[in-house]
Design a protein around this motif. Structure first.
Motif, PDB file in Angstrom:
ATOM      1  N   ALA A 228       0.768  -1.068  -0.110  1.00 23.81           N
ATOM      2  CA  ALA A 228      -0.147   0.124  -0.111  1.00 23.81           C
ATOM      3  C   ALA A 228       0.813   1.178   0.029  1.00 23.81           C
ATOM      4  O   ALA A 228       1.790   1.259   0.706  1.00 23.81           O
ATOM      5  CB  ALA A 228      -1.070   0.197   1.082  1.00 23.81           C
ATOM      6  N   LEU A 229       0.536   2.142  -0.784  1.00 21.71           N
ATOM      7  CA  LEU A 229       1.271   3.481  -1.038  1.00 21.71           C
ATOM      8  C   LEU A 229       0.473   4.531  -0.567  1.00 21.71           C
ATOM      9  O   LEU A 229      -0.690   4.598  -1.126  1.00 21.71           O
ATOM     10  CB  LEU A 229       1.715   3.579  -2.439  1.00 21.71           C
ATOM     11  CG  LEU A 229       2.399   5.107  -2.683  1.00 21.71           C
ATOM     12  CD1 LEU A 229       3.622   5.054  -1.960  1.00 21.71           C
ATOM     13  CD2 LEU A 229       2.485   5.241  -4.133  1.00 21.71           C
ATOM     14  N   ARG A 230       0.854   5.266   0.444  1.00 20.41           N
ATOM     15  CA  ARG A 230       0.131   6.480   0.935  1.00 20.41           C
ATOM     16  C   ARG A 230       0.685   7.860   0.294  1.00 20.41           C
ATOM     17  O   ARG A 230       1.926   7.916   0.351  1.00 20.41           O
ATOM     18  CB  ARG A 230       0.080   6.398   2.555  1.00 20.41           C
ATOM     19  CG  ARG A 230      -0.323   5.006   3.138  1.00 20.41           C
ATOM     20  CD  ARG A 230      -0.252   5.250   4.701  1.00 20.41           C
ATOM     21  NE  ARG A 230      -0.839   3.792   5.160  1.00 20.41           N
ATOM     22  CZ  ARG A 230      -2.071   3.735   5.593  1.00 20.41           C
ATOM     23  NH1 ARG A 230      -2.869   4.660   5.230  1.00 20.41           N
ATOM     24  NH2 ARG A 230      -2.681   2.700   5.806  1.00 20.41           N
TER      25      ARG A 230
ATOM     26  N   GLU B   1      -7.206   0.268  -7.758  1.00 16.58           N
ATOM     27  CA  GLU B   1      -7.969   0.766  -6.437  1.00 16.58           C
ATOM     28  C   GLU B   1      -7.444   1.690  -5.380  1.00 16.58           C
ATOM     29  O   GLU B   1      -6.251   1.212  -5.031  1.00 16.58           O
ATOM     30  CB  GLU B   1      -8.838  -0.227  -6.038  1.00 16.58           C
ATOM     31  CG  GLU B   1      -9.734  -0.310  -4.985  1.00 16.58           C
ATOM     32  CD  GLU B   1     -10.351  -1.553  -4.343  1.00 16.58           C
ATOM     33  OE1 GLU B   1     -11.127  -1.314  -3.340  1.00 16.58           O
ATOM     34  OE2 GLU B   1     -10.015  -2.627  -5.023  1.00 16.58           O
ATOM     35  N   VAL B   2      -8.283   2.505  -5.013  1.00 18.05           N
ATOM     36  CA  VAL B   2      -7.564   3.399  -3.951  1.00 18.05           C
ATOM     37  C   VAL B   2      -8.540   3.665  -2.793  1.00 18.05           C
ATOM     38  O   VAL B   2      -9.844   3.377  -2.969  1.00 18.05           O
ATOM     39  CB  VAL B   2      -7.278   4.666  -4.151  1.00 18.05           C
ATOM     40  CG1 VAL B   2      -6.021   4.766  -5.326  1.00 18.05           C
ATOM     41  CG2 VAL B   2      -8.369   5.575  -4.813  1.00 18.05           C
TER      42      VAL B   2
ATOM     43  N   ASP C 113      -8.119   7.755 -11.926  1.00 12.98           N
ATOM     44  CA  ASP C 113      -8.779   8.089 -13.389  1.00 12.98           C
ATOM     45  C   ASP C 113      -7.748   8.391 -14.351  1.00 12.98           C
ATOM     46  O   ASP C 113      -7.787   8.062 -15.426  1.00 12.98           O
ATOM     47  CB  ASP C 113     -10.119   9.172 -13.139  1.00 12.98           C
ATOM     48  CG  ASP C 113     -10.530   9.601 -14.380  1.00 12.98           C
ATOM     49  OD1 ASP C 113     -11.320   8.657 -14.931  1.00 12.98           O
ATOM     50  OD2 ASP C 113     -10.289  10.451 -14.873  1.00 12.98           O
ATOM     51  N   THR C 114      -6.758   9.375 -13.603  1.00 14.36           N
ATOM     52  CA  THR C 114      -5.808   9.897 -14.500  1.00 14.36           C
ATOM     53  C   THR C 114      -4.528  10.125 -13.874  1.00 14.36           C
ATOM     54  O   THR C 114      -4.563  10.484 -12.929  1.00 14.36           O
ATOM     55  CB  THR C 114      -6.270  11.229 -15.235  1.00 14.36           C
ATOM     56  OG1 THR C 114      -7.595  11.398 -15.848  1.00 14.36           O
ATOM     57  CG2 THR C 114      -5.280  11.982 -16.063  1.00 14.36           C
TER      58      THR C 114
ATOM     59  N   ILE D  73      -3.202   3.630  -1.911  1.00 15.39           N
ATOM     60  CA  ILE D  73      -3.155   3.229  -3.220  1.00 15.39           C
ATOM     61  C   ILE D  73      -2.742   1.664  -2.896  1.00 15.39           C
ATOM     62  O   ILE D  73      -1.488   1.425  -2.391  1.00 15.39           O
ATOM     63  CB  ILE D  73      -2.264   3.755  -4.065  1.00 15.39           C
ATOM     64  CG1 ILE D  73      -2.503   5.212  -4.184  1.00 15.39           C
ATOM     65  CG2 ILE D  73      -2.377   3.203  -5.533  1.00 15.39           C
ATOM     66  CD1 ILE D  73      -1.473   6.148  -4.887  1.00 15.39           C
ATOM     67  N   LEU D  74      -3.578   0.870  -3.352  1.00 11.21           N
ATOM     68  CA  LEU D  74      -3.545  -0.662  -3.252  1.00 11.21           C
ATOM     69  C   LEU D  74      -2.807  -1.088  -4.448  1.00 11.21           C
ATOM     70  O   LEU D  74      -3.083  -1.305  -5.312  1.00 11.21           O
ATOM     71  CB  LEU D  74      -4.733  -1.456  -3.108  1.00 11.21           C
ATOM     72  CG  LEU D  74      -5.605  -0.775  -1.920  1.00 11.21           C
ATOM     73  CD1 LEU D  74      -6.911  -1.647  -1.705  1.00 11.21           C
ATOM     74  CD2 LEU D  74      -4.865  -0.927  -0.622  1.00 11.21           C
TER      75      LEU D  74
END
Length: 474
Positions: free
Chosen positions: A178-180, A332-333, A350-351, A386-387
């Motif tokens: 997971a990225l924060r 997915e986030v 989305d972008t 961010i998963l």
């Protein structure tokens, strides 16, 4: 001694034992301390000097120090209590050992052979024969099979239990990383409208709307009078009366000046010009800005209102440059907002913006979120998780990796109490696991707890083995 005196002595002994037992239970005194205390108490009651009860003399090296009062406090080195009293040494014969009995030097077939003796304090000093160090501690024998050129060691089951060594299996599975990243809420650029005039005009009336008001689509905003628009309407009516129908060019001119289509149709039906032109809201939303004031002169292009549809909003997250390559569109986030309590909001990327910030060296991601109740406000701070899920990788628990700064090592469990340090190359981290790029394969068992103890003993064992051969040759 008379019978009465004997009876009195028995009462004194029983009372002393009961008192000492009560004190021992409250203070956690050991059995040896209890015996000494009982002797001292009886001696006081009888008016004699206390004499220690005979017992076996402790032997062997000092393995730790205990509290002088028998409290549950121990130390690996010499120390003192808070009131300046020295801790008492505990030798090998006094401690309950979980190790197997020390095997003697080989005298025949079937017994382990002693290779050399090493310093009990871990110093790089070995001896081919038994000896004592400067403190009187016996050198520790190293048996055949315990030394290895690859740095592996053999640890007894008792020592494994005492040190709390645990192992885990390296598994091949997707890393739940997971990225924060920090984020901020912004308005959807596609749902913001600016109301202006296309010709110089005077504002006659302004509807009862202010900044923050919620309005519906086609709601009236202002009425205005424009000399240029009035001239175009007059030409439109003249053509209508002369030819019975409006010319296409006259109608197009009114549309170009921003006259609403329903106003043009009404003029064509009635055949009469109008002076005041109403301007309505192009969309449903919230008034972000109101600049229109009754009686003002508005030049062409000047902003009168700014309206935004807030049913959906964007969250712009900033991701460090080093981690940006691991992020892909559609991932997915989970988004949480510092100003709101409750469950995280789930969305997708989305972008990914095509440029980096030169100052912060971060890239921007855009997540579109629904906002039907309007709780998400522009410029609100957010925390984005961010998963990252990808192909299966070999992974071990984080506690299994020893990171010295310039290298990473894990302790391999070779079975039957044997362990060996293994250099590895690590990758991503997440969910309490670390990716192993090189050095360990799926199915290998590694030490996940007490790794530093085994690593230190393995390094010491390798150093002693390197020194043992030259000394044995002398």
């Amino acid at each position: 001694m008379s019978g009465a005196v004997r009876l009195l002595m028995m009462g004194l002994v029983a009372g002393s034992a009961a008192w000492v037992g009560l004190a021992a239970g409250e203070r956690g005194v050991t059995s040896d301390g209890l015996r000494e205390a009982a002797v001292a108490q009886i001696a006081v009651l009888m008016g004699r000097e206390a004499v220690a009860m005979p017992g076996p003399e402790p032997t062997g090296p000092v393995i730790y120090w205990r509290h002088p009062d028998g409290l549950p406090e121990w130390s690996a080195t010499e120390r003192q209590t808070d009131n300046g009293r020295a801790f008492l040494p505990v030798r090998a014969s006094e401690d309950l050992s979980l190790d197997p009995e020390t095997a003697p030097a080989a005298t025949g077939t079937g017994e382990r052979r002693i290779l050399y003796y090493r310093n009990p304090m871990g110093l790089p000093d070995t001896s081919p024969v038994p000896k004592k160090d400067s403190m009187g501690m016996d050198y520790i024998p190293v048996y055949e099979g315990q030394d290895s050129d690859d740095g592996s060691i053999t640890v007894s089951p008792g020592k494994l239990q005492r040190t709390g060594v645990r192992t885990a299996e390296a598994v091949l599975a997707p890393l739940a990383a997971a990225l924060r990243a920090p984020g901020v809420v912004v308005l959807d650029e596609r749902k913001v409208s600016v109301i202006t005039t296309r010709a110089d005009a005077f504002i006659e009336t302004v509807a009862d709307v202010t900044t923050g008001s919620t309005i519906r689509a086609d709601a009236p905003l202002v009425t205005l009078y424009s000399p240029e628009i009035a001239q175009a309407i007059a030409q439109f009516v003249t053509d209508l009366r002369a030819e019975g129908r409006p010319r296409d060019g006259a109608r197009q001119r009114l549309e170009n000046l921003g006259v609403p289509a329903e106003v043009i149709d009404r003029i064509a039906d009635e055949g009469r010009p109008t002076v005041s032109i109403p301007i309505t809201a192009p969309r449903e939303g919230v008034v972000l800005e109101r600049m229109a004031v009754e009686g003002m002169m508005a030049q062409a292009g000047e902003t009168l209102f700014r309206i935004a549809d807030t049913s959906t909003v964007w969250v712009i997250a900033e991701v460090p440059e080093a981690a940006l390559m691991a992020v892909t569109k559609g991932v997915e986030v989970r988004v949480t907002f510092r100003g709101l309590s409750g469950q995280p909001v789930t969305g997708r990327i989305d972008t990914i913006y095509p440029e980096m910030d030169m100052t912060t060296r971060t890239g921007k991601l855009r997540i579109e979120l629904p906002n039907p109740d309007g709780r998400l406000l522009a410029n609100m701070f957010a925390d984005v998780e961010i998963l990252l899920t990808g192909a299966p990788v070999v992974q071990v628990p984080e506690g299994a990796v020893i990171d010295t700064g310039d290298r990473q090592v894990v302790i391999l469990d070779l079975g039957e109490g044997r362990f060996r340090p293994q250099p590895v190359t690590t990758g991503q981290q997440g969910g309490g696991m670390v990716e192993i790029v090189e050095g360990v394969g799926a199915g290998d068992r590694v030490v996940s707890a007490a790794t530093f103890l085994i690593d230190a003993e393995s390094n010491l064992n390798a150093a002693l083995a390197a020194l043992a051969a030259p000394e044995a040759d002398q």
